[in-house]
Design an enzyme around this catalytic site. Structure first.
Site, PDB file in Angstrom:
ATOM      1  N   SER A 150       0.886  -1.277  -0.057  1.00 20.37           N
ATOM      2  CA  SER A 150      -0.009   0.087   0.116  1.00 20.37           C
ATOM      3  C   SER A 150       0.938   1.120  -0.100  1.00 20.37           C
ATOM      4  O   SER A 150       2.299   1.107   0.327  1.00 20.37           O
ATOM      5  CB  SER A 150      -0.906  -0.044   1.255  1.00 20.37           C
ATOM      6  OG  SER A 150      -1.593   1.016   1.464  1.00 20.37           O
ATOM      7  N   TYR A 163      -1.615  -0.508  10.503  1.00 21.71           N
ATOM      8  CA  TYR A 163      -1.828  -0.771   9.138  1.00 21.71           C
ATOM      9  C   TYR A 163      -0.441  -0.237   8.458  1.00 21.71           C
ATOM     10  O   TYR A 163       0.243  -0.996   7.704  1.00 21.71           O
ATOM     11  CB  TYR A 163      -3.197  -0.094   8.579  1.00 21.71           C
ATOM     12  CG  TYR A 163      -3.307  -0.031   6.929  1.00 21.71           C
ATOM     13  CD1 TYR A 163      -3.850  -1.385   6.647  1.00 21.71           C
ATOM     14  CD2 TYR A 163      -2.951   0.699   6.019  1.00 21.71           C
ATOM     15  CE1 TYR A 163      -3.885  -1.564   5.406  1.00 21.71           C
ATOM     16  CE2 TYR A 163      -3.247   0.516   4.804  1.00 21.71           C
ATOM     17  CZ  TYR A 163      -3.728  -0.832   4.327  1.00 21.71           C
ATOM     18  OH  TYR A 163      -4.008  -1.085   3.128  1.00 21.71           O
TER      19      TYR A 163
END
Length: 269
Positions: A150, A163
């Protein structure tokens, strides 16, 4: 070509599965296919996983599905054994399984359980798949692994410490695994998507969940996220899938340990 895709019930995982099916690949589709306690939004389900399989079969692919939680090493190894029994080998692994929550809290308010859950799914789950499938590829002296990271693996985001840490870890894992496996003819790369539009055809919900965690009105979240995009548009899951396909095939035969961004220029700022 036989490709294993985790997180295949919906979203980027489904887009990758369909893209590989259109290229004539046989597919092994994995998903947890149920909600996980502590993840504050619905995850993919068995019906969605089977729908992905049916769509791939419509494109001519032979498909095996497996319900497997990437937190469970035994379940991962059972799924890999099933793939070998059905297809005899594995050429490609695409690690799409991951969650965006628990999140939405500053780092000092996140609980230990929330931290461990995020790391266990998004980072350790990727490692478990790399470990199991990598061993198969080493024996065959060939293979390609593509990890979905990501832009959160490249930059920081407020209220997403778990995350961000997990996705930074996926990039580190990718580089280390690439070096470990290169002598055995196995390549390992990562793709870093930016803000990916939720596609109804793919049952995608990730961007909506990130918006909710940030307190952004879900009815306006696409407009809000587009404001941060240099290209003035959200990334499509199909864009990510095409990058994955390139990394998985001989078209990228000298790419290993690479990190490919598909973020419309977001991380270039």
């Amino acid at each position: 070509m036989t490709a294993v895709v985790t997180g295949a019930a919906r979203g980027i995982g489904r887009a990758c599965a369909l893209t590989f099916a259109e290229q004539g690949a046989d597919l092994v589709l994995l998903d947890v296919a149920e909600d996980i306690e502590g993840v504050g939004y619905p995850l993919g389900n068995v019906s969605q996983l089977e729908h992905t399989a049916a769509l791939c079969e419509e494109r001519g692919a032979a498909v095996l599905t497996a319900v497997a939680d990437v937190r469970d090493q035994a379940a991962v190894e059972k799924a890999v054994d099933g793939a070998l029994d059905r297809f005899g080998g594995i050429d490609v692994l695409v690690n799409c399984a991951g969650v965006a929550g628990p999140s939405g809290k500053p780092v000092h308010e996140a609980s230990p359980d929330e931290w461990h859950l995020m790391i266990d799914i998004d980072l350790s789950g990727t490692w478990r798949m790399v470990r199991a499938v990598g061993a198969v590829m080493v024996r065959r002296h060939s293979g390609s692994i593509v990890n979905i990271a990501s832009t959160a693996g490249l930059v920081g985001y407020r209220n997403f410490s778990g995350y961000v840490a997990a996705k930074h870890g996926v990039i580190g894992l990718t580089k280390a695994a690439a070096l470990d496996l290169a002598p055995h003819g196995v390549r390992v790369n990562a793709v870093c998507p930016g803000s990916v539009r939720d596609d109804r055809e793919l049952d995608g919900l990730m961007l909506s969940e990130i918006a909710r965690s940030l307190g952004v009105d879900v009815t306006e979240h696409e407009t809000v996220f587009v404001r941060d995009q240099p290209g003035n548009a959200l990334v499509e899951a199909w864009d990510v899938a095409r990058a994955v396909l390139w990394l998985a095939t001989g078209e990228s035969r000298h790419a290993t340990g690479s990190v490919v961004t598909v973020d419309g220029g977001f991380s270039a700022r």
